[in-house]
Design an enzyme around this catalytic site. Structure first.
Site, PDB file in Angstrom:
ATOM      1  N   LYS A 126       0.831  -1.209   0.000  1.00 28.99           N
ATOM      2  CA  LYS A 126       0.000   0.000   0.000  1.00 28.99           C
ATOM      3  C   LYS A 126       0.862   1.255   0.000  1.00 28.99           C
ATOM      4  O   LYS A 126       0.595   2.208  -0.730  1.00 28.99           O
ATOM      5  CB  LYS A 126      -0.939  -0.001   1.212  1.00 28.99           C
ATOM      6  N   CYS A 174      -0.703   0.935   6.176  1.00 28.47           N
ATOM      7  CA  CYS A 174      -1.162   0.066   7.264  1.00 28.47           C
ATOM      8  C   CYS A 174      -2.147  -0.968   6.731  1.00 28.47           C
ATOM      9  O   CYS A 174      -2.836  -0.718   5.751  1.00 28.47           O
ATOM     10  CB  CYS A 174      -1.884   0.874   8.351  1.00 28.47           C
ATOM     11  N   ASP A 175      -2.209  -2.095   7.424  1.00 33.94           N
ATOM     12  CA  ASP A 175      -3.237  -3.081   7.105  1.00 33.94           C
ATOM     13  C   ASP A 175      -3.534  -3.892   8.353  1.00 33.94           C
ATOM     14  O   ASP A 175      -2.612  -4.244   9.096  1.00 33.94           O
ATOM     15  CB  ASP A 175      -2.787  -4.021   5.983  1.00 33.94           C
ATOM     16  N   SER A 176      -4.818  -4.177   8.584  1.00 37.04           N
ATOM     17  CA  SER A 176      -5.227  -4.926   9.773  1.00 37.04           C
ATOM     18  C   SER A 176      -6.069  -6.144   9.398  1.00 37.04           C
ATOM     19  O   SER A 176      -6.869  -6.082   8.467  1.00 37.04           O
ATOM     20  CB  SER A 176      -6.059  -4.038  10.715  1.00 37.04           C
ATOM     21  N   GLY A 183      -0.191  -4.368  10.319  1.00 32.58           N
ATOM     22  CA  GLY A 183       1.109  -4.138   9.709  1.00 32.58           C
ATOM     23  C   GLY A 183       1.314  -2.650   9.505  1.00 32.58           C
ATOM     24  O   GLY A 183       0.381  -1.928   9.144  1.00 32.58           O
TER      25      GLY A 183
END
Length: 198
Positions: A54, A70-72, A107
């Site tokens: 991203k 970010c990634d969740s 992340g």
């Protein structure tokens, strides 16, 4: 050291609000990265890889900036869950989650274009969910909130009623670990206070 512009490569209003709350006014540049391109079974690897992709996607738009991706995901009984695809999936998910717990992985990637350096980390928070009736679950899903969130809940919204406790970083559950961000900035040679809006 010159303080670069802080770019948030995410369309998440919750992440933007988090940063604004602590004095960082980011330039918002959503990546629109197709997450289905990445298929990994380890939640730690998955969120770190997605956060990196991203951030990398928006790099060409800037000459000198600090770009955050970010990634969740929520890991529940060994299965990885992102945003539910529809109402039925959200209801089914909550029937499993209620009275149980899951691990929320986020992340975090920082790409510093001025130094040509990248830092990638993961933060994990355990979330315990309260017992819920079918009526509670249907009413909560009907708010629409669970359809917008990894794990089908928002701890900063209606979902807070159904979170009994958490173990670990609170802001991580909202989508961005502020303590981890401070450590990542320090690793790149910055002090978080230098990014505070005057």
């Amino acid at each position: 050291m010159t303080i670069p512009q802080f770019v948030l490569a995410s369309a998440s209003p919750a992440r933007r609000r988090l940063l604004q709350t602590v004095g960082i006014e980011p330039i918002v540049s959503p990546s629109d990265f197709d997450e289905s391109q990445i298929q990994l079974n380890d939640p730690n690897q998955l969120v770190q890889t997605l956060s990196l992709r991203k951030a990398e996607t928006v790099v060409p738009q800037f000459e000198s900036a600090l770009i955050m991706g970010c990634d969740s995901v929520l890991a529940l009984n060994g299965e990885i869950h992102g945003k539910p695809a529809n109402v039925d999936e959200a209801i089914a998910r909550w029937k499993i989650m209620q009275g149980s717990f899951g691990d929320l992985y986020t992340g975090h990637t920082l790409i510093d274009l001025t130094q040509n350096r990248t830092v990638v980390k993961c933060q994990v928070t355990r979330v315990y969910f309260g017992k819920m009736s079918d009526r509670d679950i249907q009413a909560y899903v009907a708010t629409g909130e669970p359809l917008k969130c990894a794990g089908a809940f928002a701890i900063e919204g209606f979902g807070s009623f159904f979170v009994e406790k958490i173990e670990g970083c609170h802001s991580n559950v909202i989508g961005l670990s502020l303590p981890l961000l401070r450590h990542m900035l320090a690793e790149l040679g910055y002090n978080v206070v230098d990014f505070w809006s005057a």
